[in-house]
Motif scaffolding. Sequence first.
Motif, PDB file in Angstrom:
ATOM      1  N   GLU A 183       0.833  -1.214   0.000  1.00 42.22           N
ATOM      2  CA  GLU A 183       0.000   0.000   0.000  1.00 42.22           C
ATOM      3  C   GLU A 183       0.863   1.258   0.000  1.00 42.22           C
ATOM      4  OE1 GLU A 183      -2.425  -0.684   3.418  1.00 42.22           O
ATOM      5  OE2 GLU A 183      -3.964  -1.743   2.273  1.00 42.22           O
ATOM      6  N   TYR A 186       2.273   1.567  -3.381  1.00 44.69           N
ATOM      7  CA  TYR A 186       1.235   1.983  -4.337  1.00 44.69           C
ATOM      8  C   TYR A 186       1.020   3.496  -4.240  1.00 44.69           C
ATOM      9  CZ  TYR A 186      -2.580   0.973  -7.548  1.00 44.69           C
ATOM     10  OH  TYR A 186      -3.364   0.899  -8.679  1.00 44.69           O
ATOM     11  N   GLN A 261      -7.316   1.986  -1.972  1.00 43.80           N
ATOM     12  CA  GLN A 261      -8.267   1.125  -2.693  1.00 43.80           C
ATOM     13  C   GLN A 261      -9.455   0.891  -1.778  1.00 43.80           C
ATOM     14  OE1 GLN A 261      -7.680  -3.031  -3.071  1.00 43.80           O
ATOM     15  NE2 GLN A 261      -9.404  -3.241  -4.458  1.00 43.80           N
ATOM     16  N   ASN A 264     -10.187  -2.659   0.604  1.00 42.71           N
ATOM     17  CA  ASN A 264      -9.106  -3.580   0.233  1.00 42.71           C
ATOM     18  C   ASN A 264      -8.976  -4.714   1.241  1.00 42.71           C
ATOM     19  OD1 ASN A 264      -6.663  -2.819   2.215  1.00 42.71           O
ATOM     20  ND2 ASN A 264      -7.859  -0.991   1.723  1.00 42.71           N
ATOM     21  N   TRP A 364      -3.809 -10.308  -6.670  1.00 45.06           N
ATOM     22  CA  TRP A 364      -3.361  -8.905  -6.563  1.00 45.06           C
ATOM     23  C   TRP A 364      -2.056  -8.816  -5.775  1.00 45.06           C
ATOM     24  CZ3 TRP A 364      -2.216  -5.187  -2.902  1.00 45.06           C
ATOM     25  CH2 TRP A 364      -2.006  -3.900  -3.413  1.00 45.06           C
ATOM     26  N   PHE A 431      -9.213   1.869  -7.319  1.00 45.99           N
ATOM     27  CA  PHE A 431      -7.901   2.284  -6.808  1.00 45.99           C
ATOM     28  C   PHE A 431      -7.744   3.791  -6.988  1.00 45.99           C
ATOM     29  CE2 PHE A 431      -7.355  -2.183  -7.468  1.00 45.99           C
ATOM     30  CZ  PHE A 431      -6.448  -2.593  -6.499  1.00 45.99           C
TER      31      PHE A 431
END
Length: 459
Positions: A183, A186, A261, A264, A364, A431
Amino acid sequence: MMTQTGRRTFIKKTVLAMAATFAFASNSVYALGDPEKEDLKFGFIKLTDMAPLAIAYEKGYFEDEGLYVQLEAQANWKVLLDRVIDGQLDGAHMLAGQPIAATIGYGTKANVITPISMDLNGNAITVSNKTWEEMKPHVAMKDGKPEHPISAAALKPVVEAYKDAGKPFKMGMVFPVSTHNYELRYWLAAGGLKPGYYAPHKGDTAGTLDADVLLSVTPPPQMPSTMEAGTIEGYCVGEPWNQQAVFKGIGVPVISDNSIQKNNPEKVFGLREDFYKEYPNTTIRIVKAMIRAAKWLDEENNKNRPEAVKILSQSHYVGADYKVIANSMTGTFEYEKGDKRSEPDFNVFFRYNATYPYYSDAVWYMTQMRRWGQISDYKPDSWYQDMAKKVYRPDIYKKAVEALIEDGVMEKSEFKEVFATDGYRGVQDDFMDGIPYDGRKPNAYIDSLKIGLKGKDTL
C-alpha cells in the motif's frame, strides 16, 4: 462444581447433540464431525484487526465448537510465521502476503493456506510533524482543512529537497510481504515516487534498488517511537499505531488504505496445509467460530464496537488506551489533531463479504510482488491462478458456512455472495490512480502500472 474436563464433555455433548438435531431436521447431506484436535494455540500481533480471534475467544464461539484455544501475542511477523511453520502455533493472524510468499518460496518455503480473510481496510500512512509541515504547501485545502485523500505528489517536493541535500528519505513498513509495504509503495508510485526494487535472485532483499524513498521493516507497536526518534519520517501500519501518533502529537496520518483502494483485503488466518489435512473438522470449526466473531463485530451498524474496544484494550490483546483504539474502531478517524472525520468503514470484519478468501485478492498481492521484483521473472497468467488456488481455500470456508447454516446459527441470506461467486471479484476500478484491476489478467494489470517491472523485465 463442574471440572474443566466435565465442562468440556458437557459442552461437546451439547454441541454435537444440537448439530445432530439440526442435521436430522434439515435432512442435510453435509455433517461436520468432531474436532480431531481440541487444544489449540494461535498467534497474533498487537493490532486491532486481530479482533475476530479475541471475540471468538471471549464470546465462547471457539468453545461452542469444542475447541480450547490459547491466544498468544508474538514479537513480530517473522517470529509468528516461523512458529506456525515449525508447529509451535496451530495457526495465526497473518499478513495476507505471508501464506502466499511462503508457498511460492519467497523468504521461506512452506505450504501455508488461508481458509478465511479476517478484515477489510484498517491501515493508514502517517508522516512526522516536520514532514507534514513541509508537505502542507502542496496539499489542496478546503474550508481551512486538507482535502482528502492526499496524494504522494504532495510529498514529492519534500523528497526531492532531501535528495538535493544529499540525505535519504526513509519510511517504515511492517514486513516485506505485508499489505502495508504494497500500500505504501502503491501510494508513493501513484504520486510519482519510486519506492525501490527487490532482486532476490542476486541476493538483494532490501527492496531499495533505484529508490526515491527508502523503506525498512519496523514492528507495528514500535512505529511511533521509531518515528519520534527520527529514524524514519513516516510509516504505513495498522491501528492503533497511527492514532497513537496523533495522541502523542508526533505525526499526522495523511491517507487511510480505504482511500488507496476502497475496501481492500487485509489480514487472513493462516495455518499449515498439512494441519488441515490431519485435522479437517477442527479447521472448519475454527472458521465457523471466526465467522461468528466477524458478524458480531459488524452487526447492527457496529453496535458492539465499544465492547470490542474494551476487550482489545486489555494488555494481553492490543494493550493500548481505550480512546486510541476507539478513534478508528467506532466509525471515525483522526487526521491532523482535532481533524476527526467520519470513517465508518475504517475497519470492516463481516459486511461486503469480508471474510471470504477471494482468489483475486491473492492474485493482486502476487502482482505487487512481481511489480517490485520479489517475483524475479515473468510468470504466465495461469501460474498466478494456480498459486492463488493453492493458498486461498474458499472450499474450506464454504464448508464452515454450510455448517453454520445447518446449526441454525446463521442464515443463508447472510452469505448470498458466497454461493454466487467463482472466487474472483470481477474488474475492480476503485484504486486511487483509477487503474482497473482484473484478477483473471494479472500480466495485463502489471503492464498497466506506470512505475514497476513489466512483462519480461529483470533486474
